[in-house]
Design a protein around this motif. Structure first.
Motif, PDB file in Angstrom:
ATOM      1  N   UNK A 232      -1.601  -9.464  10.728  1.00 17.00           N
ATOM      2  CA  UNK A 232      -2.762  -8.620  10.477  1.00 17.00           C
ATOM      3  C   UNK A 232      -2.718  -7.848   9.174  1.00 17.00           C
ATOM      4  N   UNK A 233      -1.578  -7.860   8.472  1.00 12.37           N
ATOM      5  CA  UNK A 233      -1.458  -7.147   7.199  1.00 12.37           C
ATOM      6  C   UNK A 233      -1.985  -8.011   6.063  1.00 12.37           C
ATOM      7  N   UNK A 234      -2.229  -7.369   4.938  1.00 11.58           N
ATOM      8  CA  UNK A 234      -2.696  -8.093   3.757  1.00 11.58           C
ATOM      9  C   UNK A 234      -2.202  -7.383   2.504  1.00 11.58           C
ATOM     10  N   UNK A 235      -2.199  -8.109   1.385  1.00  9.33           N
ATOM     11  CA  UNK A 235      -1.831  -7.513   0.102  1.00  9.33           C
ATOM     12  C   UNK A 235      -2.778  -8.044  -0.962  1.00  9.33           C
ATOM     13  N   UNK A 236      -3.073  -7.213  -1.968  1.00  6.39           N
ATOM     14  CA  UNK A 236      -4.094  -7.525  -2.962  1.00  6.39           C
ATOM     15  C   UNK A 236      -3.525  -7.490  -4.373  1.00  6.39           C
ATOM     16  N   UNK A 237      -4.021  -8.402  -5.221  1.00  2.00           N
ATOM     17  CA  UNK A 237      -3.707  -8.350  -6.638  1.00  2.00           C
ATOM     18  C   UNK A 237      -4.357  -7.115  -7.236  1.00  2.00           C
ATOM     19  N   UNK A 238      -3.645  -6.406  -8.102  1.00  2.00           N
ATOM     20  CA  UNK A 238      -4.127  -5.101  -8.578  1.00  2.00           C
ATOM     21  C   UNK A 238      -5.311  -5.191  -9.540  1.00  2.00           C
ATOM     22  N   UNK A 239      -5.605  -6.392 -10.049  1.00  2.00           N
ATOM     23  CA  UNK A 239      -6.748  -6.558 -10.950  1.00  2.00           C
ATOM     24  C   UNK A 239      -7.780  -7.482 -10.316  1.00  2.00           C
TER      25      UNK A 239
END
Length: 371
Positions: A232-239
């Protein structure tokens, strides 16, 4: 008495003229918003400064109104500092500015910053995200792409935590670090203007690099890139990333198949120059990023490249016509050549193709006999 009235009238006109001039001086020019320093932030427990880049931003802090909204309520923010950097462009005398505003603690969500100049009423809005985890290393093209020069970038502020690369339809790109590779459920592109999401095909290699493919069906535009997990977690590119359209070069014909030194190879076809859509870039009008073109000679042992440059004045730049439909290359004499198949450096035999931006043409056979 008349002299007194006349003197008072002249003084009044001078004062009014002075006031009018001061009012004009206080009117700021039209500013250009470029981008946030980071388009995806982490949550904050305390007040923090958030920054963005702009051009011709009025340094008088009192001339600005800033509002921040999470879609349900406004969050009070305060413009705190305007810095002028050393970064500039040849098309304008203005220098790039970095602007800071203070915001209270707030958690995850999608946030819209609205900037209004009170002297011109110019208003601009842009979106950033707040997510629980982020990463900052995405490379355009697969990690084993030989021609790193084909990775087209458009610089906003020089050395950055994450460079501003262009990404292309039907390209394979790589997240080289900053993510967990166990338990990945999906990789998404999320359209910046409406949050519509698209699932991407992806692969993991033995070095824990994740490669993802942007299909031709993805529209050109600005997107957020994210990796989602089965927990259920996610991570995003900062740009946010800019997706450009696919313009694959096509070789329709070559004037010959076998050449000798000082003969001219002439290739005809299409898309020999990649035409960047500058309307998708925030630097439109002040910068002119271009993608190089390579003519690649390939035999059973290796590949040899001839660069046709990015800009007028580069070597061989004018050897491609304006329409990008014809390329010419004069075969050098043996003493000046570097493209060989045999150890004695007498000939080359193999194939040739054209590469622009990310994409390559189909290869066609070619032989060169040096003299």
């Amino acid at each position: 008495m008349k002299k007194t009235i006349l003197a008072v009238t002249i003084l009044t006109l001078i004062l009014c003229g002075s006031c009018s001039s001061d009012d004009s001086d206080r009117v700021s020019p039209q500013f250009t918003f470029f981008e946030f320093d980071k388009d995806v932030l982490l949550p904050a427990l305390n007040e923090r400064e958030i920054s963005f880049y702009a051009l011709d931003f009025d340094e008088n802090i009192g001339n600005w109104e800033l509002t921040l909204s999470d879609g349900q309520k406004d969050i009070p923010v305060t413009l705190s500092k305007v810095e002028t950097t050393t970064f500039g462009w040849v098309t304008t005398e203005s220098r790039l500015q970095k602007i800071y505003f203070k915001a209270p603690a707030f958690g995850g969500g999608d946030y819209t910053l609205t900037i209004k100049n009170t002297t011109t009423n110019q208003t601009y809005s842009d979106v950033f995200l707040v997510r629980s985890t982020t990463f900052n290393k995405v490379l355009p093209g697969a990690v084993d792409v030989l021609y790193t020069g084909s990775n087209t970038s458009y610089t906003i502020a020089g050395s950055r935590e994450a460079e501003d690369y262009l990404f292309f339809q039907n390209s394979t790109n790589t997240i080289s670090e900053g993510i967990t590779t166990n338990g990945i459920q999906k990789v998404l592109l999320e359209k910046k203007d409406n949050s519509e999401s698209f699932s991407l095909e992806y692969n993991l290699d033995s070095n824990d690099n994740l490669s993802f493919t942007i299909p031709p069906s993805i529209q050109v535009g600005n997107y957020f890139l994210s990796v989602h997990y089965t927990n259920g977690l996610s991570t995003y590119f900062i740009k946010d990333i800019v997706v450009m359209d696919q313009q694959t070069p096509v070789i329709a014909s070559a004037n010959k198949e076998t050449f000798s030194s000082e003969e001219t190879l002439i290739i005809k076809g299409q898309n020999f120059r990649y035409k960047i859509n500058h309307d998708l870039l925030t630097t439109k009008g002040i910068s002119n990023p271009q993608s190089p073109t390579y003519l690649v000679f390939k035999d059973a042992n290796r590949e040899h490249t001839v660069s046709f440059g990015r800009y007028s004045g580069d070597e061989f730049f004018d050897n491609i016509n304006t329409d990008g439909t014809e390329l010419s290359y004069k075969i050098p004499v043996k003493s000046e050549a570097y493209i060989f198949t045999d150890r004695e450096a007498t000939y080359f035999e193999g194939e040739m193709y054209i590469q622009t931006a990310y994409h390559k043409s189909e290869a066609v056979p070619v032989r060169i006999d040096y003299q």
